[in-house]
Design a protein around this motif. Structure first.
Motif, PDB file in Angstrom:
ATOM      1  N   LYS A  94      45.139  22.828 -49.369  1.00 57.37           N
ATOM      2  CA  LYS A  94      44.274  22.844 -50.557  1.00 57.37           C
ATOM      3  C   LYS A  94      43.761  21.431 -50.813  1.00 57.37           C
ATOM      4  O   LYS A  94      44.554  20.492 -50.948  1.00 57.37           O
ATOM      5  N   ALA A  95      42.455  21.311 -50.873  1.00 54.30           N
ATOM      6  CA  ALA A  95      41.836  20.057 -51.292  1.00 54.30           C
ATOM      7  C   ALA A  95      41.850  20.049 -52.817  1.00 54.30           C
ATOM      8  O   ALA A  95      41.289  20.937 -53.444  1.00 54.30           O
ATOM      9  N   VAL A  96      42.507  19.081 -53.395  1.00 55.80           N
ATOM     10  CA  VAL A  96      42.600  18.989 -54.849  1.00 55.80           C
ATOM     11  C   VAL A  96      41.791  17.770 -55.288  1.00 55.80           C
ATOM     12  O   VAL A  96      42.087  16.646 -54.912  1.00 55.80           O
ATOM     13  N   GLY A  97      40.742  18.042 -56.034  1.00 57.22           N
ATOM     14  CA  GLY A  97      39.911  16.952 -56.541  1.00 57.22           C
ATOM     15  C   GLY A  97      38.817  16.493 -55.595  1.00 57.22           C
ATOM     16  O   GLY A  97      38.152  15.501 -55.868  1.00 57.22           O
ATOM     17  N   PHE A  98      38.656  17.194 -54.477  1.00 59.63           N
ATOM     18  CA  PHE A  98      37.590  16.848 -53.541  1.00 59.63           C
ATOM     19  C   PHE A  98      37.244  18.051 -52.681  1.00 59.63           C
ATOM     20  O   PHE A  98      38.007  19.004 -52.594  1.00 59.63           O
ATOM     21  N   ASP A  99      36.080  17.986 -52.065  1.00 56.92           N
ATOM     22  CA  ASP A  99      35.666  18.993 -51.092  1.00 56.92           C
ATOM     23  C   ASP A  99      36.066  18.510 -49.711  1.00 56.92           C
ATOM     24  O   ASP A  99      35.865  17.339 -49.374  1.00 56.92           O
ATOM     25  N   TYR A 100      36.617  19.408 -48.911  1.00 52.20           N
ATOM     26  CA  TYR A 100      37.061  19.068 -47.557  1.00 52.20           C
ATOM     27  C   TYR A 100      35.928  19.330 -46.573  1.00 52.20           C
ATOM     28  O   TYR A 100      35.346  20.411 -46.548  1.00 52.20           O
ATOM     29  N   TYR A 101      35.631  18.335 -45.754  1.00 55.89           N
ATOM     30  CA  TYR A 101      34.547  18.420 -44.773  1.00 55.89           C
ATOM     31  C   TYR A 101      35.081  18.328 -43.352  1.00 55.89           C
ATOM     32  O   TYR A 101      36.104  17.692 -43.093  1.00 55.89           O
TER      33      TYR A 101
END
Length: 184
Positions: A94-101
């Motif tokens: 889970k990316a918390v506080g950001f978008d995962y690219y």
């Protein structure tokens, strides 16, 4: 006699359920004209971060190139932050506080595309740095050319050091900077 067919597609790298959630979060209606208008407004806002003067043909060339420059890295996290682990890590994170690219073609993009992002979309650059640091944590070393959500042996060198250095030098900070430095 003509027929009209409307199709909506939700995608996810983690599950069919998340593909449905992503679709509902992004296009929760069947109004084609509204969808077109929303997309045009999104791109208008993004492309207008740079104002170009000159002939219409020159503006068309410039904005087309800017559009092409923004095609990668690719957003891989779902609306709830879920994303697939990197390389040999097959778990869901889970990316918390950001978008995962993902899909960082780091060869040569560190010279122009990522410095451009640092200027016109620092919020995306921050997410890129956080995504790359997450990849390093999951794969136990900073990737060189992380495409297809995996390590690739396509390039030699250490392109990401330049990418991180340029962003950091332009004031783009993120919580995992010390971790990233250790991996670099």
């Amino acid at each position: 006699n003509t027929s009209e067919v409307l199709v909506k597609i939700g995608t996810s790298f983690t599950s069919l359920e998340n593909a449905e959630k992503n679709l509902q979060a992004e296009i929760n209606h069947w109004d084609f004209n509204r969808t077109v208008n929303d997309l045009e407004n999104t791109w208008e806002e993004y492309l207008n971060r740079i104002q170009v003067k000159g002939k219409k043909e020159d503006k068309t060339i410039f904005y087309t190139a800017l559009y092409h420059a923004t095609q990668h890295p690719r957003l891989m996290s779902d609306v709830d932050g879920s994303y697939p682990g990197f390389a040999e890590d097959t778990s869901i994170h889970k990316a918390v506080g950001f978008d995962y690219y993902g899909d960082f073609s780091a060869w040569d993009t560190y010279r122009a595309v990522h410095p451009l992002y640092n200027l016109i979309a620092p919020e995306k650059s921050r997410d890129f740095l956080r995504s790359l640091t997450a990849k390093a944590e999951q794969g136990e070393c900073m990737p060189i050319f992380p495409c297809w959500n995996n390590y690739t042996a396509a390039m030699i060198g250490d392109h990401l050091t330049s990418l991180f250095s340029d962003a950091y030098g332009k004031g783009i900070e993120f919580p995992e900077v010390e971790k990233a430095y250790q991996y670099l």
